[in-house]
Design a protein around this motif. Sequence first.
Motif, PDB file in Angstrom:
ATOM      1  N   ILE A 110       0.834  -1.204   0.000  1.00  0.00           N
ATOM      2  CA  ILE A 110       0.000   0.000   0.000  1.00  0.00           C
ATOM      3  C   ILE A 110       0.866   1.250   0.000  1.00  0.00           C
ATOM      4  N   TRP A 111       1.922   1.232   0.799  1.00  0.00           N
ATOM      5  CA  TRP A 111       2.830   2.386   0.832  1.00  0.00           C
ATOM      6  C   TRP A 111       3.504   2.569  -0.529  1.00  0.00           C
ATOM      7  N   TYR A 112       3.873   1.469  -1.156  1.00  0.00           N
ATOM      8  CA  TYR A 112       4.497   1.550  -2.488  1.00  0.00           C
ATOM      9  C   TYR A 112       3.547   2.214  -3.488  1.00  0.00           C
TER      10      TYR A 112
ATOM     11  N   ILE B  83       4.181   5.702  -5.641  1.00  0.00           N
ATOM     12  CA  ILE B  83       3.989   5.846  -7.086  1.00  0.00           C
ATOM     13  C   ILE B  83       3.026   6.982  -7.409  1.00  0.00           C
ATOM     14  N   THR B  84       1.976   7.105  -6.595  1.00  0.00           N
ATOM     15  CA  THR B  84       0.946   8.110  -6.847  1.00  0.00           C
ATOM     16  C   THR B  84       1.413   9.518  -6.501  1.00  0.00           C
ATOM     17  N   ALA B  85       2.154   9.643  -5.410  1.00  0.00           N
ATOM     18  CA  ALA B  85       2.456  10.971  -4.871  1.00  0.00           C
ATOM     19  C   ALA B  85       3.789  11.554  -5.307  1.00  0.00           C
ATOM     20  N   LEU B  86       4.729  10.712  -5.748  1.00  0.00           N
ATOM     21  CA  LEU B  86       6.079  11.189  -6.036  1.00  0.00           C
ATOM     22  C   LEU B  86       6.344  11.280  -7.534  1.00  0.00           C
ATOM     23  N   VAL B  87       7.203  12.218  -7.893  1.00  0.00           N
ATOM     24  CA  VAL B  87       7.695  12.350  -9.267  1.00  0.00           C
ATOM     25  C   VAL B  87       9.215  12.481  -9.214  1.00  0.00           C
TER      26      VAL B  87
ATOM     27  N   PRO C  80      17.511   2.716  -6.366  1.00  0.00           N
ATOM     28  CA  PRO C  80      17.753   3.872  -7.227  1.00  0.00           C
ATOM     29  C   PRO C  80      16.517   4.412  -7.935  1.00  0.00           C
ATOM     30  N   ASN C  81      15.438   3.630  -7.984  1.00  0.00           N
ATOM     31  CA  ASN C  81      14.213   4.116  -8.621  1.00  0.00           C
ATOM     32  C   ASN C  81      13.034   3.237  -8.200  1.00  0.00           C
ATOM     33  N   LEU C  82      11.840   3.694  -8.530  1.00  0.00           N
ATOM     34  CA  LEU C  82      10.631   2.987  -8.114  1.00  0.00           C
ATOM     35  C   LEU C  82      10.498   1.620  -8.769  1.00  0.00           C
ATOM     36  N   GLN C  83      10.974   1.480 -10.002  1.00  0.00           N
ATOM     37  CA  GLN C  83      10.898   0.178 -10.665  1.00  0.00           C
ATOM     38  C   GLN C  83      11.719  -0.860  -9.906  1.00  0.00           C
ATOM     39  N   VAL C  84      12.936  -0.497  -9.535  1.00  0.00           N
ATOM     40  CA  VAL C  84      13.787  -1.420  -8.779  1.00  0.00           C
ATOM     41  C   VAL C  84      13.158  -1.724  -7.420  1.00  0.00           C
ATOM     42  N   ALA C  85      12.627  -0.706  -6.760  1.00  0.00           N
ATOM     43  CA  ALA C  85      11.967  -0.920  -5.471  1.00  0.00           C
ATOM     44  C   ALA C  85      10.830  -1.928  -5.614  1.00  0.00           C
ATOM     45  N   GLY C  86      10.050  -1.808  -6.689  1.00  0.00           N
ATOM     46  CA  GLY C  86       8.954  -2.738  -6.929  1.00  0.00           C
ATOM     47  C   GLY C  86       9.438  -4.161  -7.161  1.00  0.00           C
TER      48      GLY C  86
END
Length: 413
Positions: free
Chosen positions: A47-49, A53-57, A114-120
Amino acid sequence: MLFLADFHIHSKYSYATSKTMDLQALAVWGQLKGIGLMGTGDFTHPIWYKELITALVPAASGLYQLRPELQAVVDAQVYDSCKASQLFLLTAEISTIFRRNGKCYKTHSIIFAPNLQVAGLIAAKLSTIGNIVYDGRPTLGLDVKDLLKIILDISPECMLIPAHIWTPHFGLLGSKSGFDSFQECFQELMPHIYAFEKGLSANFLMNAQCSDLDRFAILCNSDAHSVQNLGREANLFNTQMSYEAVTQALKQNDTQALVAGIEFFPEMGKYYGSGHRACGFYASPEESVIDSICGVCGKEMTLGVAHRVAQIADRTVQQAIPFMRKRYGIIPLQELLAESCGVKVSSKKVQQMYQHLLMSIGNEFYILLDAAIEDIAQHSSIQLAASINAVRTGNLLLSPGYDGLYGSINFRL
């Protein structure tokens, strides 16, 4: 550029964490505190992830900021005296419990992505190993070495940083379930460990007593479970504001880039000393070396950080001084206000005075470290100004914390 960073925080989805710990609140309090770069915490939580994704750019390379419409809401809540750029670096804390060579080990690790894709991708992989939904800091039956392999296989730009390494429970060198050295823990993967977090109950001088730790960068983080506790400890960087610049500073153990640590006084930490909280029994480091038994009930004490450092140290305090990193000692402003007023931190009086000081003088770190003592006295009280000056000069007495009980302060005023 100079900026302060706090990489170890938690979201509202972590156990025993305030439900106000959302991104906008973190962004508001980051500015009020004076923190330019903050970890997101908990990116493995589904949910935090989604909220990330929704709140950050994307902002600076590998870092993130709130979407403009959300940032506008944040800026409206921040005093002009405290407004500043505030960015996020993707972080998570992972708890690992595992057996190796017949012994049970428990460690906490901070992960940088380093980025949201890697975090996912990291979250997806860890979800096949254990439950990552029930807690923002998941507990996995996974060897910490295997955790390191997993994140590096997903991206070599990731970093694993052992958290609060001296803490008796879940510290990599802790007395309860830790190793005796980083080499023993990580073995052939040692070249991929560049930094560690010292924890609130240890300081740079204590770490300098152990020569094996000289090769690593040392991080000071808050491990905040509420917005008020952000910046209990922090790191002063002088680099570009980017993921690569920050991680390179750590990889190179560059004291010109990671300039200093902002430290809690270790005696204030809840695991500095040894003792048995249930009995109100405290033992000095010297006493705990002789006997690890509670003098009241006869049960085993929790052996604290000072005891554990003494076990591993190969330098005396005097020998360690030349190896100590640059540091500044602080006590959070709200705690100083509470002490000077003789009331609780949560009291209305403390909260009103705290907000008045921020509005009148500037962010909390500026007040604690740089503001003129005369200005502080003018906008608060002579007693508070004297207390802040006593912290800056180290002119204070500390009653050590132990076995989960925070220490207390007295000033020589």
